[in-house]
Design a protein around this motif. Structure first.
Motif, PDB file in Angstrom:
ATOM      1  N   UNK A 229       0.831  -1.208   0.000  1.00 39.61           N
ATOM      2  CA  UNK A 229       0.000   0.000   0.000  1.00 39.61           C
ATOM      3  C   UNK A 229       0.864   1.255   0.000  1.00 39.61           C
ATOM      4  N   UNK A 230       1.992   1.216   0.695  1.00 35.12           N
ATOM      5  CA  UNK A 230       2.898   2.363   0.703  1.00 35.12           C
ATOM      6  C   UNK A 230       3.467   2.617  -0.684  1.00 35.12           C
ATOM      7  N   UNK A 231       3.846   1.554  -1.372  1.00 33.93           N
ATOM      8  CA  UNK A 231       4.344   1.706  -2.748  1.00 33.93           C
ATOM      9  C   UNK A 231       3.254   2.287  -3.629  1.00 33.93           C
ATOM     10  N   UNK A 232       2.023   1.788  -3.491  1.00 35.37           N
ATOM     11  CA  UNK A 232       0.929   2.323  -4.287  1.00 35.37           C
ATOM     12  C   UNK A 232       0.690   3.796  -4.015  1.00 35.37           C
ATOM     13  N   UNK A 233       0.761   4.192  -2.754  1.00 32.83           N
ATOM     14  CA  UNK A 233       0.591   5.601  -2.394  1.00 32.83           C
ATOM     15  C   UNK A 233       1.671   6.460  -3.031  1.00 32.83           C
ATOM     16  N   UNK A 234       2.916   6.008  -2.940  1.00 31.78           N
ATOM     17  CA  UNK A 234       4.033   6.778  -3.494  1.00 31.78           C
ATOM     18  C   UNK A 234       3.920   6.904  -5.005  1.00 31.78           C
ATOM     19  N   UNK A 235       3.582   5.814  -5.676  1.00 32.31           N
ATOM     20  CA  UNK A 235       3.441   5.859  -7.135  1.00 32.31           C
ATOM     21  C   UNK A 235       2.330   6.826  -7.543  1.00 32.31           C
ATOM     22  N   UNK A 236       1.226   6.791  -6.829  1.00 37.32           N
ATOM     23  CA  UNK A 236       0.116   7.680  -7.164  1.00 37.32           C
ATOM     24  C   UNK A 236       0.491   9.144  -6.958  1.00 37.32           C
TER      25      UNK A 236
ATOM     26  N   UNK B 257      -4.866  -3.331   0.282  1.00 38.58           N
ATOM     27  CA  UNK B 257      -3.706  -2.748  -0.387  1.00 38.58           C
ATOM     28  C   UNK B 257      -4.145  -1.622  -1.315  1.00 38.58           C
ATOM     29  N   UNK B 258      -5.113  -1.909  -2.168  1.00 37.95           N
ATOM     30  CA  UNK B 258      -5.528  -0.951  -3.185  1.00 37.95           C
ATOM     31  C   UNK B 258      -6.306   0.209  -2.564  1.00 37.95           C
ATOM     32  N   UNK B 259      -7.316  -0.104  -1.773  1.00 39.09           N
ATOM     33  CA  UNK B 259      -8.108   0.967  -1.167  1.00 39.09           C
ATOM     34  C   UNK B 259      -7.268   1.769  -0.180  1.00 39.09           C
ATOM     35  N   UNK B 260      -6.380   1.093   0.535  1.00 38.29           N
ATOM     36  CA  UNK B 260      -5.526   1.811   1.472  1.00 38.29           C
ATOM     37  C   UNK B 260      -4.634   2.813   0.772  1.00 38.29           C
ATOM     38  N   UNK B 261      -4.045   2.410  -0.353  1.00 42.31           N
ATOM     39  CA  UNK B 261      -3.193   3.333  -1.103  1.00 42.31           C
ATOM     40  C   UNK B 261      -4.002   4.508  -1.631  1.00 42.31           C
ATOM     41  N   UNK B 262      -5.206   4.233  -2.096  1.00 44.25           N
ATOM     42  CA  UNK B 262      -6.073   5.320  -2.581  1.00 44.25           C
ATOM     43  C   UNK B 262      -6.384   6.296  -1.454  1.00 44.25           C
ATOM     44  N   UNK B 263      -6.775   5.763  -0.309  1.00 43.04           N
ATOM     45  CA  UNK B 263      -7.146   6.631   0.810  1.00 43.04           C
ATOM     46  C   UNK B 263      -5.964   7.459   1.301  1.00 43.04           C
ATOM     47  N   UNK B 264      -4.796   6.852   1.412  1.00 41.97           N
ATOM     48  CA  UNK B 264      -3.620   7.612   1.840  1.00 41.97           C
ATOM     49  C   UNK B 264      -3.269   8.690   0.826  1.00 41.97           C
TER      50      UNK B 264
END
Length: 394
Positions: A102-109, A360-367
């Motif tokens: 989720x952290x990687x997803x947040x950073x990429x976004x 993972x996915x929703x967490x990255x979106x929310x962050x």
């Protein structure tokens, strides 16, 4: 409120990478590694952001499995914390694979809107949360000095926007006595195992007088090697927790007397040594936590109310030390673990299941959307920047 373009951009960016993020989560889960030895997991967590153009600095703070990956050159520096260490024997029963992905997803976004929002996005690889205090060591080394706010999430059985935690310290206690034959001349011995028994009885009696929130739990790590030898050497490990650092210090002092009691009663020598940095309690930023709560509701989750948050059982995390120094959040994103909670084998299984993938996915979106809200609020942006400047100047 965020512009539709920035908030939509980060959400779309995460959803496009859904497959990559879930693959990362499952890969880390399949190869659990313990504190300070997360070499494969550390490398895996860097791969996607390195491909995106993040500048990766390895082995920060002198820790082989820590890293910092930077993207952008904006005035607002946002840290996103990834954890990836596992537990002995039960693997990712705390779901750190979900945290990393989720952290990687947040950073990429956030990289996709870094220029638009005047951001510098920093993904931190933080080892040894379960034992060792990687974030504390990184804080002490100045790795977070330029960061205005830090975010991460943790999986759990419930959705909790403003999660709390307990302050924690851990010690190793050693008793040194004198060996003797248990039948021929036991009177010549000084029984180090008995010292442990006395100390544990004292701790058991102390529990009635412990203040609310104070806890102590320990194990015997060496109680002797043979039944016919009076043990001349014995060891135990204890964890102490409390609602806050001040209460923890009070508990440590009382526990120290219990450890001493074992030595006095048996004539043994003893020593008490910290095994890792102390963890402070979480101090989640109120504004960021409430924005994250809004995002939970928006994606269809049902975070517990503030009254429930205050009454929930707590663990401990070195993210508490981060939030004591800079604005940050550590929300809990719920997964379906069939009634299991963290640090149980059933939770380890669930951490690679469908609901964990959604986390993972929703967490990255929310962050990511929470950070967008921060970046686009002139008042809140200035608040966290001013606090960062004061922190560095002090």
């Amino acid at each position: 409120m965020p512009t539709a373009s920035a908030s939509t951009t980060v959400e779309d960016a995460v959803r496009r990478r859904r497959g990559d993020l879930i693959e990362l989560s499952h890969s880390i889960h399949a190869e659990p590694e313990l504190a300070f030895a997360e070499f494969r997991s550390c490398a895996k967590t860097q791969t996607l952001v390195a491909e995106r153009g993040f500048e990766v600095t390895k082995a920060v703070a002198g820790l082989d499995t820590a890293f910092r990956a930077d993207f952008g050159s904006g005035s607002l520096v946002i840290g996103v914390c990834a954890e990836y260490d596992a537990l002995p024997e039960i693997g990712h029963a705390c779901g750190h694979n979900v945290i990393a992905a989720s952290a990687v997803g947040t950073a990429l976004a956030l990289a996709d809107v870094a220029d638009e929002l005047d951001l510098t996005v920093v993904l931190f690889g933080t080892p040894a949360e379960e034992a060792g205090g990687g974030k504390v060591l990184m804080l002490d080394a100045g790795v977070f000095d330029d960061v205005a706010a830090a975010v991460m999430l943790h999986p759990g059985p419930l959705d909790i926007a403003r999660a709390r935690s307990l302050a924690l310290s851990q010690v190793a206690v050693t008793y040194l006595g004198r060996e003797a034959h248990a039948a021929v001349a036991p009177f010549l011995g000084l029984n180090a195992a008995d010292a442990i028994t006395v100390a544990q009885v004292a701790i058991g009696l102390l529990r009635q007088q412990m203040a609310p929130g104070q806890m102590a739990h320990g194990i015997v790590t060496n109680g002797g090697q043979a039944t016919n030898v009076i043990p001349g050497h014995a060891e135990m490990a204890y964890t102490m927790r409390a609602n806050d650092a001040a209460s923890l210090r009070e508990l440590e002092a009382r526990m120290s007397d219990c450890f001493l009691a074992g030595a006095i009663a048996t004539g043994c020598e003893h020593r008490v040594e910290p095994t890792e940095p102390a963890y402070h309690e979480l101090a989640p930023d109120q504004w960021l936590a409430e924005v994250f709560r809004d995002e939970m509701v928006r994606v269809g989750r049902s975070p517990v109310g503030a009254d429930v948050e205050a009454a929930l059982p707590l663990g401990s995390t070195d993210m508490g030390n981060v939030t004591q120094l800079l604005p940050g959040i550590h929300p809990i994103v719920g997964i379906d673990a069939g009634g299991a909670s963290v640090h149980q084998p059933g939770f380890a299984t669930a951490a690679a299941g469908p609901s964990a993938d959604d986390a993972v996915v929703e967490g990255a979106i929310m962050l990511a959307r929470t950070v967008v809200r921060l970046a686009e609020s002139s008042t809140e942006r200035e608040r966290v920047l001013a606090r960062q400047q004061r922190r560095v100047a002090s």
